[in-house]
Scaffold this motif. Structure first.
Motif, PDB file in Angstrom:
ATOM      1  N   VAL A   7      15.669   7.029  26.461  1.00  0.00           N
ATOM      2  CA  VAL A   7      16.933   7.001  25.738  1.00  0.00           C
ATOM      3  C   VAL A   7      18.082   7.415  26.661  1.00  0.00           C
ATOM      4  O   VAL A   7      19.108   6.755  26.739  1.00  0.00           O
ATOM      5  N   ASP A   8      17.881   8.512  27.404  1.00  0.00           N
ATOM      6  CA  ASP A   8      18.952   8.961  28.286  1.00  0.00           C
ATOM      7  C   ASP A   8      19.024   8.163  29.581  1.00  0.00           C
ATOM      8  O   ASP A   8      20.085   8.065  30.191  1.00  0.00           O
ATOM      9  N   ALA A 671      11.332   4.266  14.589  1.00  0.00           N
ATOM     10  CA  ALA A 671      11.014   5.081  15.765  1.00  0.00           C
ATOM     11  C   ALA A 671      12.131   6.119  15.875  1.00  0.00           C
ATOM     12  O   ALA A 671      13.274   5.772  16.170  1.00  0.00           O
ATOM     13  N   PRO A 672      11.823   7.399  15.595  1.00  0.00           N
ATOM     14  CA  PRO A 672      12.888   8.402  15.464  1.00  0.00           C
ATOM     15  C   PRO A 672      13.834   8.464  16.672  1.00  0.00           C
ATOM     16  O   PRO A 672      15.042   8.584  16.495  1.00  0.00           O
ATOM     17  N   GLN A 673      13.289   8.353  17.888  1.00  0.00           N
ATOM     18  CA  GLN A 673      14.148   8.467  19.072  1.00  0.00           C
ATOM     19  C   GLN A 673      15.170   7.337  19.109  1.00  0.00           C
ATOM     20  O   GLN A 673      16.317   7.532  19.520  1.00  0.00           O
ATOM     21  N   LEU A 674      14.751   6.123  18.720  1.00  0.00           N
ATOM     22  CA  LEU A 674      15.648   4.966  18.794  1.00  0.00           C
ATOM     23  C   LEU A 674      16.676   5.023  17.673  1.00  0.00           C
ATOM     24  O   LEU A 674      17.860   4.766  17.876  1.00  0.00           O
ATOM     25  N   GLN A 675      16.215   5.384  16.482  1.00  0.00           N
ATOM     26  CA  GLN A 675      17.137   5.462  15.347  1.00  0.00           C
ATOM     27  C   GLN A 675      18.190   6.547  15.597  1.00  0.00           C
ATOM     28  O   GLN A 675      19.380   6.343  15.328  1.00  0.00           O
ATOM     29  N   ALA A 676      17.762   7.667  16.184  1.00  0.00           N
ATOM     30  CA  ALA A 676      18.717   8.747  16.451  1.00  0.00           C
ATOM     31  C   ALA A 676      19.741   8.307  17.508  1.00  0.00           C
ATOM     32  O   ALA A 676      20.892   8.734  17.480  1.00  0.00           O
ATOM     33  N   ALA A 677      19.324   7.451  18.425  1.00  0.00           N
ATOM     34  CA  ALA A 677      20.230   7.029  19.493  1.00  0.00           C
ATOM     35  C   ALA A 677      21.314   6.088  18.984  1.00  0.00           C
ATOM     36  O   ALA A 677      22.388   5.997  19.574  1.00  0.00           O
ATOM     37  N   ALA A 678      21.060   5.367  17.906  1.00  0.00           N
ATOM     38  CA  ALA A 678      22.062   4.431  17.363  1.00  0.00           C
ATOM     39  C   ALA A 678      21.913   4.368  15.850  1.00  0.00           C
ATOM     40  O   ALA A 678      21.443   3.387  15.292  1.00  0.00           O
ATOM     41  N   PRO A 679      22.303   5.460  15.162  1.00  0.00           N
ATOM     42  CA  PRO A 679      22.006   5.562  13.728  1.00  0.00           C
ATOM     43  C   PRO A 679      22.850   4.670  12.834  1.00  0.00           C
ATOM     44  O   PRO A 679      22.438   4.358  11.727  1.00  0.00           O
ATOM     45  N   PRO A 727      27.565  -4.969  16.163  1.00  0.00           N
ATOM     46  CA  PRO A 727      26.137  -5.252  16.297  1.00  0.00           C
ATOM     47  C   PRO A 727      25.603  -5.794  14.963  1.00  0.00           C
ATOM     48  O   PRO A 727      26.123  -5.436  13.906  1.00  0.00           O
ATOM     49  N   PHE A 728      24.590  -6.658  15.035  1.00  0.00           N
ATOM     50  CA  PHE A 728      24.106  -7.271  13.775  1.00  0.00           C
ATOM     51  C   PHE A 728      22.847  -6.598  13.244  1.00  0.00           C
ATOM     52  O   PHE A 728      22.198  -7.092  12.334  1.00  0.00           O
ATOM     53  N   HIS A 729      22.502  -5.435  13.789  1.00  0.00           N
ATOM     54  CA  HIS A 729      21.217  -4.800  13.475  1.00  0.00           C
ATOM     55  C   HIS A 729      21.132  -4.179  12.079  1.00  0.00           C
ATOM     56  O   HIS A 729      20.040  -3.925  11.579  1.00  0.00           O
ATOM     57  N   TYR A 730      22.270  -3.877  11.481  1.00  0.00           N
ATOM     58  CA  TYR A 730      22.262  -2.996  10.309  1.00  0.00           C
ATOM     59  C   TYR A 730      22.344  -3.784   9.013  1.00  0.00           C
ATOM     60  O   TYR A 730      23.368  -4.376   8.698  1.00  0.00           O
ATOM     61  N   GLY A 731      21.229  -3.804   8.267  1.00  0.00           N
ATOM     62  CA  GLY A 731      21.191  -4.495   6.974  1.00  0.00           C
ATOM     63  C   GLY A 731      21.465  -3.528   5.839  1.00  0.00           C
ATOM     64  O   GLY A 731      22.156  -2.517   6.025  1.00  0.00           O
ATOM     65  N   TYR A 732      20.900  -3.798   4.680  1.00  0.00           N
ATOM     66  CA  TYR A 732      21.189  -2.968   3.510  1.00  0.00           C
ATOM     67  C   TYR A 732      20.359  -1.716   3.449  1.00  0.00           C
ATOM     68  O   TYR A 732      20.754  -0.717   2.885  1.00  0.00           O
ATOM     69  N   PHE A 733      19.125  -1.805   3.998  1.00  0.00           N
ATOM     70  CA  PHE A 733      18.257  -0.647   3.916  1.00  0.00           C
ATOM     71  C   PHE A 733      18.470   0.190   5.140  1.00  0.00           C
ATOM     72  O   PHE A 733      18.426  -0.325   6.253  1.00  0.00           O
ATOM     73  N   ASP A 734      18.669   1.457   4.950  1.00  0.00           N
ATOM     74  CA  ASP A 734      18.637   2.324   6.102  1.00  0.00           C
ATOM     75  C   ASP A 734      17.283   2.992   6.095  1.00  0.00           C
ATOM     76  O   ASP A 734      17.071   3.983   5.423  1.00  0.00           O
ATOM     77  N   THR A 735      16.376   2.417   6.835  1.00  0.00           N
ATOM     78  CA  THR A 735      15.002   2.907   6.787  1.00  0.00           C
ATOM     79  C   THR A 735      14.900   4.316   7.346  1.00  0.00           C
ATOM     80  O   THR A 735      13.953   5.019   7.044  1.00  0.00           O
ATOM     81  N   GLY A 736      15.880   4.730   8.162  1.00  0.00           N
ATOM     82  CA  GLY A 736      15.821   6.068   8.721  1.00  0.00           C
ATOM     83  C   GLY A 736      16.442   7.095   7.795  1.00  0.00           C
ATOM     84  O   GLY A 736      16.396   8.294   8.061  1.00  0.00           O
TER      85      GLY A 736
END
Ligand SMILES: Nc1nc2c(c(=O)[nH]1)N[C@H]1C(S)=C(S)[C@@H](COP(=O)(O)OP(=O)(O)OC[C@H]3O[C@@H](n4cnc5c(=O)[nH]c(N)nc54)[C@H](O)[C@@H]3O)O[C@H]1N2
Ligand SMILES: Nc1nc2c(c(=O)[nH]1)N[C@H]1C(S)=C(S)[C@@H](COP(=O)(O)OP(=O)(O)OC[C@H]3O[C@@H](n4cnc5c(=O)[nH]c(N)nc54)[C@H](O)[C@@H]3O)O[C@H]1N2
Ligand SMILES: [Mo]
Length: 780
Positions: A7-8, A671-679, A727-736
């Motif tokens: 991540v870093d 994946a917690p590390q990825l979700q935290a990096a771009a919530p 970015p187009f990644h974010y839909g309706y569900f926030d699984t995190g």
């Protein structure tokens, strides 16, 4: 082997090397907290599935669960390195909210059902529709994320079992333009160059390709060249200040949608300064005079006005490209999803052809793929192509397929090109398509103009089957949901963007009753009782390896020849490039090294299209134009985008990716590390525009287009004036986020229903938008 915090340090530490040397090994790994390599029971061979790079990996297994990953040092693609998404993304497999049983809709609700109930519904509805309306009532929308064995099976079922022309992949959104550009220039799909060309190139030009974030291991290869002796020069063409732009020798930031004008301007300069390899052009190509005539109208001054650049930037780019001795070009979504996509991408092929830069180390073109297995969707014919890069307009090719599947040639629809997705949606909208089976894609987030997509997919008269590992936004609209086993839970092969084939082995059991896609498709075929001419079951294969053997037979003598491969061979070698056959027992590094193309009229995959209208060329026209099967230099005039910024919507809106997330985040948000990096989502806006509109870093903004509205956090800078990026990644569900659904943030609320006339790829990177400050993130 090094534990790496991806991540870093997304690209890890440098291992510099010089031109012509081989890329040093650097093995990355990540294991679940507290585990050491000695704790691992087994390492299981696979490759990366969160991009198209094809990095060779081993999955760590302990007590029947995946507990980590490491790069394969012996793999030709990554030499041990691992992309940040792959370091952490495997955790999604064990996510507690996996689909574990089939679901069927009863009284409006999705409720648990047995496999037998669910499959009986799917087969039953298919049979009813076949009787009532014939095969054209039935369609399939698949993916770039299944395995070759699965696509080949789906192609055989759709084309030979049902006889429907309605089968396409989400590769339509992804690399349809790559395939189209290769067909227009070389007569056939197939990537000319190889990743090893990075080791030799003296100029690397990236056209609308943010490789640093989207194929991060390939970018590490470039960074290692840049850190070594005699580094290559980098040309970046992108309206944003991407990590690639920041390392570039020359960065051109054209206005979105003007790629074709820019390329015509560059070719104008290449020809005007006689940077043309005339001997190569004469021997290997047709069409030079027409191209020369077309680009004569694109002097740098005119092009600068269209693209919002200085004329000097265009001449400088042409000088860099024209003086290269080993020129490697790559193309991706900044071209493929933008206005005049195929016509612009073809001009990159033209550049390479004019300069004679094909088939030698360091020289060539990569019309990139995006998804891990997009190449296979195309080869297997699970999209708008026929199996084995065959030509739907060539009766002899259709007859070959009929013989392979032992059916009558008339069973395989070839009255016109296979139906493309955007047309399939129109049929569903109009009510002639009544059954749509969606596998491994999430169209309720990834297709343009989502309001329309939701209304099409949620119609009562459309029977929607969704086959996925998670309860996605699309699954919510389904009549039947089939729980799928995914990567790591099933065996199969797939092929990356430089034709490298990997075997991915089953490492663990799928959760609950989830089943491999191959098993689900074969179950359907048996319930439908598809038969060949002799009454034998169709398809004739029964598991992954027998499907692979059948697929090999379908490729014999075709450009994508797999006949020299086997599971055994792929267990010995980490990654082999096709064609792999008697002539090339260890695979072939580059295509077209001998100046011969797959373009002969009797052999080519396509007779080509008009680059402006998309109208298919007649076989006789093609034969007259290109009797000897040479490479084709095709020209096209620039036309303005259909929706240009104006008074109400003064910005050009583009959309795309960030390094930490994959698509609609079904895996990376888990994946917690990825979700935290771009919530959460954001919008990029230039300093000047932000100041003028009182937009502040971290504050909320409302972005609108004629189709809809979203809210996003402002990021100031990193983009040219007049352009917005979401970015187009974010839909309706926030699984995190346990709070659940969030509204008004999916980029595709804003994008439009329009597509390239040649490739039929939707335009995700051309729309007119407005932006203003907002007090909050909208309705939650
Ligand atoms: N991290 C990550 N990696 C991925 C993926 C992912 O979701 N996340 N997805 C994979 C897939 S399926 C794909 S297809 C690839 C896509 O990989 P890329 O194509 O590299 O990614 P994008 O962000 O879609 O677009 C690339 C760039 O195009 C620029 N652009 C937009 N409009 C224009 C234009 O009109 N002209 C020009 N010249 N440039 C323009 C954008 O600013 C953007 O930086 O990535 C693959 N790898
Ligand atoms: N605005 C905008 N929109 C875009 C783009 C853009 O740049 N901008 N890019 C476009 C591009 S290039 C692409 S590729 C698409 C991607 O769009 P999608 O294909 O919709 O994106 P994914 O989130 O990857 O969806 C794949 C689904 O398959 C499931 N899956 C994974 N593996 C398996 C498997 O083995 N079997 C089954 N049955 N399911 C599986 C996952 O859980 C996930 O739900 O988005 C497109 N949409
Ligand atoms: Mo893609």
């Amino acid at each position: 082997m090094a534990e790496r915090n991806g991540v870093d340090q997304p690209w890890g530490a440098r291992t510099p090397y010089g031109p012509g040397e081989s890329w040093p090994v650097r093995v990355d790994s990540h294991l679940a907290d507290g585990l050491a390599p000695a704790d691992v029971d087994r390492w299981v061979r696979t490759a990366a599935v969160l991009h198209s790079n094809g990095d060779g990996l081993d999955l760590a297994v302990k007590d029947g669960a995946i507990v980590g990953v490491r790069g394969r040092a012996d793999d030709r693609v990554n030499r041990g390195r691992v992309d940040p998404k792959d370091l952490f993304g495997w955790q999604a497999n064990a996510s507690l909210d996996r689909l574990t049983t089939p679901l069927v809709r009863r009284g409006g609700e999705l409720v648990e059902a047995s496999w037998d109930e669910a499959m009986a519904l799917v087969a039953g509805r298919s049979k009813e529709l076949l009787d009532e309306q014939g095969p054209s009532a039935i369609g399939f929308y698949t993916s770039g994320q299944l395995f070759a064995e699965e696509y080949y099976t789906l192609a055989a079922i759709a084309r030979a079992g049902l006889g429907t022309n309605h089968l396409d992949g989400n590769t339509r959104l992804c690399t349809a333009t790559a395939a189209a550009a290769l067909k227009e220039s070389f007569g056939c799909d197939g990537q000319p160059a190889s990743y090893t060309d990075v080791d030799h190139a003296d100029v690397i030009a990236l056209f609308g390709h943010n490789v640093a974030e989207t194929q991060s291991v390939l970018w590490s290869r470039v960074l290692d060249r840049l850190a070594g002796p005699n580094p290559p020069a980098i040309l970046c063409v992108d309206p944003r200040d991407t990590p690639v732009a920041r390392e570039a020798t020359l960065h051109l930031a054209p206005l979105p949608g003007t790629n074709l004008a820019l390329m015509n301007g560059v070719l104008h300069e290449i020809i005007a300064h006689n940077r043309v390899d005339h001997e190569y052009v004469r021997r290997c190509t047709v069409g030079y005079d027409d191209l020369k005539k077309m680009v004569a109208d694109y002097p740098p001054d005119r092009v600068a006005g269209i693209c919002g650049l200085d004329a000097g930037e265009i001449t400088a780019a042409a000088e860099l490209l024209g003086s290269a001795e080993r020129l490697l070009c790559t193309v991706l979504q900044g071209f493929y999803q933008s206005h005049q996509a195929s016509a612009a991408s073809v001009q990159v092929n033209n550049l390479v052809l004019l300069r004679g830069m094909l088939g030698k180390p360091g020289a060539g073109v990569l019309q990139m793929n995006g998804q891990p297995t997009a190449e296979n969707t195309r080869e297997c014919g699970a999209d708008g192509d026929l199996t084995g890069f065959r030509n739907w307009a060539n009766d002899a090719h259709v007859a070959e397929l009929a013989e392979l599947w032992n059916v009558e040639p008339t069973t395989i629809p070839h009255y016109g090109p296979p139906t493309h997705l955007m047309q399939l949606l129109r049929y569903a909208e109009n009510g002639t398509l009544r059954f749509l089976w969606v596998s491994a894609t999430n169209p309720a987030v990834s297709l343009p103009e989502l309001r329309r997509i939701r209304s099409i997919l949620s119609q009562d008269r459309l029977f929607l089957v969704v086959q996925d590992a998670f309860r996605t936004e699309t699954a919510e609209l389904a009549d039947v949901v089939l729980p799928a086993a995914i990567w790591g839970e099933k065996t199969g092969t797939f092929t990356n963007a430089d034709r490298t084939v990997h075997l991915s082995e089953k490492a663990v059991e799928p959760p609950g009753q989830a089943r491999p896609d191959l098993d689900i498709l074969l179950d359907y075929a048996r319930r439908m009782d598809f038969r060949d001419k002799d009454g034998a079951p169709l398809p004739s294969w029964h598991d992954a390896e027998s499907a692979f053997e059948a697929w090999k037979r379908a490729t014999a003598g075709r450009p994508c020849d797999y006949t020299g491969l086997s599971y055994a061979k792929l267990r010995e070698t980490s990654g082999v490039q096709w064609p792999c056959n008697e002539e090339n027992p260890d695979g072939a590094e580059r295509l077209y090294a001998d100046g011969k193309f797959f373009a002969q009229p009797d052999y080519c995959e396509s007779y080509g299209r008009d680059l402006i209208t998309g109208a298919p060329m007649e076989p006789d026209e093609y034969r007259a134009m290109n009797p000897d099967g040479k490479a084709m230099l095709k020209a096209a005039e620039y036309l303005p985008p259909h929706e240009e910024p104006g008074e109400e919507h003064p910005f050009a809106l583009i959309t795309g990716r960030t390094i930490h997330h994959f698509h609609t985040r079904t895996k990376t948000a888990r994946a917690p590390q990825l979700q935290a990096a771009a919530p959460e989502s954001w919008v990029e806006v230039s300093d000047v525009d932000a100041k003028r509109l009182d937009l502040h870093d971290g504050g909320w903004a409302e972005i609108t287009t004629p189709r809809g509205r979203v809210f996003a956090r402002v990021r100031v800078g990193g983009i040219r004036e007049g352009v917005l990026f979401i970015p187009f990644h974010y839909g309706y569900f926030d699984t995190g986020d346990p709070a659940g659904a969030q509204a008004d943030r999916a980029a595709n609320e804003l994008t439009m229903t329009d597509w390239d006339p040649v490739s039929k790829q939707p335009l995700f990177k051309t729309a007119a938008a407005a932006i203003r400050p907002a007090s909050s993130g909208g309705a939650r």
